[in-house]
Design a protein around this motif. Sequence first.
Motif, PDB file in Angstrom:
ATOM      1  N   VAL A 211       0.791  -1.241   0.000  1.00 15.28           N
ATOM      2  CA  VAL A 211       0.000   0.000   0.000  1.00 15.28           C
ATOM      3  C   VAL A 211       0.821   1.289   0.000  1.00 15.28           C
ATOM      4  O   VAL A 211       0.259   2.372  -0.137  1.00 15.28           O
ATOM      5  CB  VAL A 211      -0.988   0.036   1.202  1.00 15.28           C
ATOM      6  N   ASP A 212       2.133   1.196   0.146  1.00 16.00           N
ATOM      7  CA  ASP A 212       2.904   2.421   0.346  1.00 16.00           C
ATOM      8  C   ASP A 212       3.514   3.026  -0.917  1.00 16.00           C
ATOM      9  O   ASP A 212       4.249   4.007  -0.835  1.00 16.00           O
ATOM     10  CB  ASP A 212       4.019   2.185   1.373  1.00 16.00           C
ATOM     11  N   SER A 213       3.227   2.434  -2.084  1.00 18.00           N
ATOM     12  CA  SER A 213       3.695   3.049  -3.319  1.00 18.00           C
ATOM     13  C   SER A 213       2.539   3.112  -4.323  1.00 18.00           C
ATOM     14  O   SER A 213       1.608   2.301  -4.259  1.00 18.00           O
ATOM     15  CB  SER A 213       4.859   2.264  -3.930  1.00 18.00           C
ATOM     16  N   ARG A 242      -6.563   4.582   2.724  1.00 20.66           N
ATOM     17  CA  ARG A 242      -7.425   5.545   2.018  1.00 20.66           C
ATOM     18  C   ARG A 242      -6.639   6.810   1.672  1.00 20.66           C
ATOM     19  O   ARG A 242      -6.751   7.343   0.566  1.00 20.66           O
ATOM     20  CB  ARG A 242      -8.645   5.879   2.877  1.00 20.66           C
ATOM     21  N   LYS A 243      -5.853   7.280   2.631  1.00 23.09           N
ATOM     22  CA  LYS A 243      -5.053   8.483   2.393  1.00 23.09           C
ATOM     23  C   LYS A 243      -4.035   8.252   1.275  1.00 23.09           C
ATOM     24  O   LYS A 243      -3.785   9.149   0.459  1.00 23.09           O
ATOM     25  CB  LYS A 243      -4.347   8.909   3.686  1.00 23.09           C
ATOM     26  N   ARG A 244      -3.452   7.038   1.228  1.00 24.47           N
ATOM     27  CA  ARG A 244      -2.511   6.721   0.165  1.00 24.47           C
ATOM     28  C   ARG A 244      -3.196   6.806  -1.207  1.00 24.47           C
ATOM     29  O   ARG A 244      -2.645   7.336  -2.160  1.00 24.47           O
ATOM     30  CB  ARG A 244      -1.928   5.322   0.364  1.00 24.47           C
ATOM     31  N   LEU A 245      -4.391   6.237  -1.313  1.00 26.96           N
ATOM     32  CA  LEU A 245      -5.141   6.312  -2.573  1.00 26.96           C
ATOM     33  C   LEU A 245      -5.364   7.763  -2.981  1.00 26.96           C
ATOM     34  O   LEU A 245      -5.228   8.125  -4.153  1.00 26.96           O
ATOM     35  CB  LEU A 245      -6.482   5.595  -2.432  1.00 26.96           C
ATOM     36  N   LEU A 250      -5.446   8.108  -6.893  1.00 28.96           N
ATOM     37  CA  LEU A 250      -6.022   6.852  -7.375  1.00 28.96           C
ATOM     38  C   LEU A 250      -7.460   6.617  -6.908  1.00 28.96           C
ATOM     39  O   LEU A 250      -8.062   5.601  -7.253  1.00 28.96           O
ATOM     40  CB  LEU A 250      -5.153   5.669  -6.913  1.00 28.96           C
ATOM     41  N   MET A 251      -8.013   7.535  -6.147  1.00 28.57           N
ATOM     42  CA  MET A 251      -9.355   7.313  -5.628  1.00 28.57           C
ATOM     43  C   MET A 251     -10.393   7.246  -6.750  1.00 28.57           C
ATOM     44  O   MET A 251     -11.345   6.459  -6.686  1.00 28.57           O
ATOM     45  CB  MET A 251      -9.726   8.416  -4.624  1.00 28.57           C
ATOM     46  N   GLU A 252     -10.194   8.055  -7.799  1.00 28.47           N
ATOM     47  CA  GLU A 252     -11.131   8.027  -8.926  1.00 28.47           C
ATOM     48  C   GLU A 252     -11.103   6.657  -9.614  1.00 28.47           C
ATOM     49  O   GLU A 252     -12.153   6.111  -9.975  1.00 28.47           O
ATOM     50  CB  GLU A 252     -10.772   9.134  -9.931  1.00 28.47           C
ATOM     51  N   LYS A 253      -9.905   6.086  -9.764  1.00 30.79           N
ATOM     52  CA  LYS A 253      -9.782   4.741 -10.343  1.00 30.79           C
ATOM     53  C   LYS A 253     -10.479   3.708  -9.480  1.00 30.79           C
ATOM     54  O   LYS A 253     -11.144   2.797  -9.986  1.00 30.79           O
ATOM     55  CB  LYS A 253      -8.299   4.358 -10.491  1.00 30.79           C
ATOM     56  N   ALA A 254     -10.320   3.839  -8.169  1.00 26.09           N
ATOM     57  CA  ALA A 254     -10.962   2.891  -7.248  1.00 26.09           C
ATOM     58  C   ALA A 254     -12.478   2.988  -7.349  1.00 26.09           C
ATOM     59  O   ALA A 254     -13.181   1.969  -7.430  1.00 26.09           O
ATOM     60  CB  ALA A 254     -10.498   3.157  -5.820  1.00 26.09           C
ATOM     61  N   ASN A 255     -12.982   4.213  -7.363  1.00 27.32           N
ATOM     62  CA  ASN A 255     -14.429   4.413  -7.428  1.00 27.32           C
ATOM     63  C   ASN A 255     -15.011   3.965  -8.767  1.00 27.32           C
ATOM     64  O   ASN A 255     -16.215   3.683  -8.869  1.00 27.32           O
ATOM     65  CB  ASN A 255     -14.768   5.886  -7.174  1.00 27.32           C
TER      66      ASN A 255
END
Length: 367
Positions: A211-213, A242-245, A250-255
């Motif tokens: 999760v760190d990269s 969540r903060k990493r995303l 990358l949050m838009e990709k996840a959603n």
Amino acid sequence: MKKIISVVGARPNFMKIAPLHHALKKSGKYQSIILHTGQHYDEKMSKVFFDDLGLPEPDIYLGIGSGSHAEQTAKVMIEFEKVLMKELPEIVIVVGDVNSTLACSIVAAKLLVPVAHVEAGLRSGDRTMPEEINRIVTDSISDLLFVSEPSGMHNLINEGVSEEKMFFVGNIMIDSLVAHVQKANQSNVLKNLGLEEKSYTLVTLHRPSNVDSKESLEKMLRIFAEIAHRSQIVFPIHPRTRKRLEDFGLMEKANAISKLRLIEPQGYIEFLKLMKEAALVLTDSGGIQEETTVLGVQCLTMRENTERPATIEVGTNQLVGTDESEIKAKAMEVLNGNIKEGKIPEKWDGRTADRIVATLDHIFATW
């Protein structure tokens, strides 16, 4: 009454200390003091875990908080030394492999207070993992080593540890699972999330390598997108992940992955229900490998090694590494019905805490 201080530092420790605390109280021979270092502390989640497990508020709270490995360990040592010099317990019990485990065992050993390590002997063989260093050092200075699976006995013997210190008592975390599985059956978490039993994949991720990269998180999202063709995905996401995303954009990709549900971290009972009814669990956690094995749930561990080989040799866990294509292929195999049959390992029966207390009774009678 013999005074015992039991140390918790992070949420997985709660599930290990809770049954032991209850067994110590039940025996009537011990004053059981719970010390929470505060290494990991989220007020809402910690309260939920204490309530779920029937634990009282910690008798002592150090409030250490986050920091580097060195900062956390040093802060715990400084504060724990003050506690030991005031309380003068007969023994200190540490569990697992977090920084608090290491720090408190070192302080106790230097003050000549006996140390008991619950979940001793586990080894991944990977010293790049901070937890591996914590395990090795803690075991080397502990007076009593309570072992959860046969590999732990073999590892300690190979390291030259006296067999007189070693006790194969079983897996204490399974005591909590056995004690609470009926309560979990009554949970409404599936209904609240609109899920059907055995219709979803449950994901947990927290290790830095996953999760760190940005690259590792993008890989995980591609894996989720593939699995989503076949299964709903439920991901109780840690605030840090969540903060990493968000930080990596990358949050838009996840959603955009329609069947990926990012939900808040769950309490013990709710998460146990989610795990019990999953078609597949995808994880990098140690404890979840054990819990899924006892529940008979298919588990794929996204790591190159595991310190819990019984979950693979006997249980339903499969070690799939971190290769994207391998993880995708194995996940689809399981979801298409090619499952791994498993059994419950020896002494993972919900009575480990009783065996530990019986051992303590015998030890104190001979010391």
